[in-house]
Design a protein around this motif. Structure first.
Motif, PDB file in Angstrom:
ATOM      1  N   ILE A 121      56.178  40.478   3.130  1.00  0.00           N
ATOM      2  CA  ILE A 121      55.266  40.107   1.416  1.00  0.00           C
ATOM      3  C   ILE A 121      55.929  41.276   0.714  1.00  0.00           C
ATOM      4  O   ILE A 121      56.110  41.146  -0.289  1.00  0.00           O
ATOM      5  CB  ILE A 121      54.154  39.692   1.917  1.00  0.00           C
ATOM      6  CG1 ILE A 121      53.840  38.454   2.485  1.00  0.00           C
ATOM      7  CG2 ILE A 121      53.391  39.706   0.499  1.00  0.00           C
ATOM      8  CD1 ILE A 121      52.403  38.057   3.047  1.00  0.00           C
ATOM      9  N   LEU A 122      55.531  42.571   1.128  1.00  0.00           N
ATOM     10  CA  LEU A 122      55.492  43.567   0.318  1.00  0.00           C
ATOM     11  C   LEU A 122      57.002  43.958   0.056  1.00  0.00           C
ATOM     12  O   LEU A 122      57.381  44.342  -1.091  1.00  0.00           O
ATOM     13  CB  LEU A 122      55.055  45.123   1.017  1.00  0.00           C
ATOM     14  CG  LEU A 122      53.519  44.890   1.207  1.00  0.00           C
ATOM     15  CD1 LEU A 122      53.055  45.985   2.150  1.00  0.00           C
ATOM     16  CD2 LEU A 122      52.773  44.867   0.145  1.00  0.00           C
ATOM     17  N   LEU A 150      59.398  41.451  -0.398  1.00  0.00           N
ATOM     18  CA  LEU A 150      59.660  40.436  -1.124  1.00  0.00           C
ATOM     19  C   LEU A 150      59.207  40.659  -2.664  1.00  0.00           C
ATOM     20  O   LEU A 150      59.941  40.489  -3.594  1.00  0.00           O
ATOM     21  CB  LEU A 150      59.070  39.213  -0.755  1.00  0.00           C
ATOM     22  CG  LEU A 150      59.861  38.469   0.313  1.00  0.00           C
ATOM     23  CD1 LEU A 150      59.172  37.290   0.901  1.00  0.00           C
ATOM     24  CD2 LEU A 150      61.096  38.058  -0.213  1.00  0.00           C
ATOM     25  N   ARG A 151      57.875  41.307  -2.697  1.00  0.00           N
ATOM     26  CA  ARG A 151      57.419  41.641  -4.088  1.00  0.00           C
ATOM     27  C   ARG A 151      58.345  42.584  -4.644  1.00  0.00           C
ATOM     28  O   ARG A 151      58.696  42.431  -5.872  1.00  0.00           O
ATOM     29  CB  ARG A 151      55.952  42.242  -3.703  1.00  0.00           C
ATOM     30  CG  ARG A 151      55.378  42.611  -5.049  1.00  0.00           C
ATOM     31  CD  ARG A 151      54.168  42.946  -5.062  1.00  0.00           C
ATOM     32  NE  ARG A 151      54.446  44.558  -4.704  1.00  0.00           N
ATOM     33  CZ  ARG A 151      53.423  45.500  -4.473  1.00  0.00           C
ATOM     34  NH1 ARG A 151      52.301  45.063  -4.393  1.00  0.00           N
ATOM     35  NH2 ARG A 151      53.868  46.589  -3.933  1.00  0.00           N
ATOM     36  N   GLY A 152      58.814  43.553  -4.030  1.00  0.00           N
ATOM     37  CA  GLY A 152      59.676  44.777  -4.736  1.00  0.00           C
ATOM     38  C   GLY A 152      61.007  43.785  -5.137  1.00  0.00           C
ATOM     39  O   GLY A 152      61.654  44.268  -6.014  1.00  0.00           O
ATOM     40  N   ILE A 153      61.536  42.882  -4.443  1.00  0.00           N
ATOM     41  CA  ILE A 153      62.992  42.381  -4.638  1.00  0.00           C
ATOM     42  C   ILE A 153      62.650  41.233  -5.843  1.00  0.00           C
ATOM     43  O   ILE A 153      63.360  41.154  -6.537  1.00  0.00           O
ATOM     44  CB  ILE A 153      63.588  41.784  -3.337  1.00  0.00           C
ATOM     45  CG1 ILE A 153      63.799  43.043  -2.590  1.00  0.00           C
ATOM     46  CG2 ILE A 153      64.787  40.916  -3.827  1.00  0.00           C
ATOM     47  CD1 ILE A 153      64.428  42.706  -1.175  1.00  0.00           C
ATOM     48  N   LEU A 154      61.841  40.140  -5.381  1.00  0.00           N
ATOM     49  CA  LEU A 154      61.605  39.274  -6.328  1.00  0.00           C
ATOM     50  C   LEU A 154      60.649  39.239  -7.257  1.00  0.00           C
ATOM     51  O   LEU A 154      60.745  38.325  -8.261  1.00  0.00           O
ATOM     52  CB  LEU A 154      61.141  37.693  -5.223  1.00  0.00           C
ATOM     53  CG  LEU A 154      61.944  37.523  -4.350  1.00  0.00           C
ATOM     54  CD1 LEU A 154      61.389  36.418  -3.689  1.00  0.00           C
ATOM     55  CD2 LEU A 154      63.602  36.998  -4.808  1.00  0.00           C
ATOM     56  N   GLY A 155      59.856  40.230  -7.124  1.00  0.00           N
ATOM     57  CA  GLY A 155      58.693  40.174  -8.291  1.00  0.00           C
ATOM     58  C   GLY A 155      57.364  39.596  -7.694  1.00  0.00           C
ATOM     59  O   GLY A 155      57.490  38.826  -6.804  1.00  0.00           O
ATOM     60  N   LEU A 195      49.839  36.761   7.410  1.00  0.00           N
ATOM     61  CA  LEU A 195      49.576  38.220   7.225  1.00  0.00           C
ATOM     62  C   LEU A 195      49.989  38.876   8.614  1.00  0.00           C
ATOM     63  O   LEU A 195      50.214  40.303   8.344  1.00  0.00           O
ATOM     64  CB  LEU A 195      48.309  38.385   6.854  1.00  0.00           C
ATOM     65  CG  LEU A 195      47.689  37.951   5.445  1.00  0.00           C
ATOM     66  CD1 LEU A 195      46.403  38.024   5.334  1.00  0.00           C
ATOM     67  CD2 LEU A 195      48.701  38.415   4.447  1.00  0.00           C
ATOM     68  N   MET A 196      49.804  38.564   9.614  1.00  0.00           N
ATOM     69  CA  MET A 196      50.141  39.395  10.757  1.00  0.00           C
ATOM     70  C   MET A 196      51.637  39.256  11.180  1.00  0.00           C
ATOM     71  O   MET A 196      52.394  38.459  10.442  1.00  0.00           O
ATOM     72  CB  MET A 196      49.630  38.333  12.149  1.00  0.00           C
ATOM     73  CG  MET A 196      48.013  38.194  11.965  1.00  0.00           C
ATOM     74  SD  MET A 196      47.302  39.997  11.726  1.00  0.00           S
ATOM     75  CE  MET A 196      47.645  40.680  13.341  1.00  0.00           C
ATOM     76  N   TYR A 197      52.117  40.392  11.759  1.00  0.00           N
ATOM     77  CA  TYR A 197      53.432  40.631  12.212  1.00  0.00           C
ATOM     78  C   TYR A 197      53.419  40.364  13.612  1.00  0.00           C
ATOM     79  O   TYR A 197      52.667  41.039  14.526  1.00  0.00           O
ATOM     80  CB  TYR A 197      53.801  42.106  11.951  1.00  0.00           C
ATOM     81  CG  TYR A 197      55.105  42.601  12.464  1.00  0.00           C
ATOM     82  CD1 TYR A 197      56.304  41.857  11.751  1.00  0.00           C
ATOM     83  CD2 TYR A 197      55.338  43.137  13.593  1.00  0.00           C
ATOM     84  CE1 TYR A 197      57.606  42.231  12.310  1.00  0.00           C
ATOM     85  CE2 TYR A 197      56.531  43.354  14.179  1.00  0.00           C
ATOM     86  CZ  TYR A 197      57.691  42.644  13.506  1.00  0.00           C
ATOM     87  OH  TYR A 197      58.850  42.913  14.052  1.00  0.00           O
ATOM     88  N   PHE A 198      54.000  39.238  13.940  1.00  0.00           N
ATOM     89  CA  PHE A 198      54.508  39.034  15.421  1.00  0.00           C
ATOM     90  C   PHE A 198      55.787  39.441  15.811  1.00  0.00           C
ATOM     91  O   PHE A 198      56.680  38.752  15.275  1.00  0.00           O
ATOM     92  CB  PHE A 198      54.133  37.439  15.739  1.00  0.00           C
ATOM     93  CG  PHE A 198      52.719  37.129  15.529  1.00  0.00           C
ATOM     94  CD1 PHE A 198      51.645  37.601  16.254  1.00  0.00           C
ATOM     95  CD2 PHE A 198      52.528  36.228  14.613  1.00  0.00           C
ATOM     96  CE1 PHE A 198      50.538  37.011  16.103  1.00  0.00           C
ATOM     97  CE2 PHE A 198      51.494  35.763  14.358  1.00  0.00           C
ATOM     98  CZ  PHE A 198      50.353  36.345  15.185  1.00  0.00           C
TER      99      PHE A 198
END
Length: 99
Positions: free
Chosen positions: A65-66, A68-73, A25-28
């Motif tokens: 993740i957000l 990817l959700r838009g692209i993959l579902g 969940l973190m962005y590094f």
């Protein structure tokens, strides 16, 4: 320091799963995870959870993740996130047991 030891000290399944979800969940930014991890290990983080965080962190972040959700579902994204979290935790558990 006490909180770090309680959350990710040792090599338990819970510690590795926590590190995996936190890393996912973190962005590094590139190479910032190394000094962050060094500080966490100095505060009591176990070697297994440290590897787990290093594996899950670059593979995922909340923004990715957000996207990817838009692209993959939603379904495929959840499978991908689940695989990264679980396999990172398993690798950390194995590493922690051997190190």
């Amino acid at each position: 320091s006490a909180w770090v030891k309680k959350a990710v000290g040792g090599n338990s399944i819970g510690a590795n799963l926590f590190a995996s979800v936190f890393g996912a969940l973190m962005y590094f930014a590139t190479l910032t995870e190394v000094p962050i991890l060094q500080g966490l290990m100095g505060a009591g983080m176990g070697k297994g959870p440290a590897l787990t965080l290093l594996l899950a962190g670059p593979a995922l972040s909340l923004p990715s993740i957000l996207v990817l959700r838009g692209i993959l579902g939603m379904r495929k994204t959840l499978v991908f996130v689940g695989l990264v979290v679980v396999l990172s935790a398993v690798a950390g558990i194995l590493f922690g047991a051997l190190a």
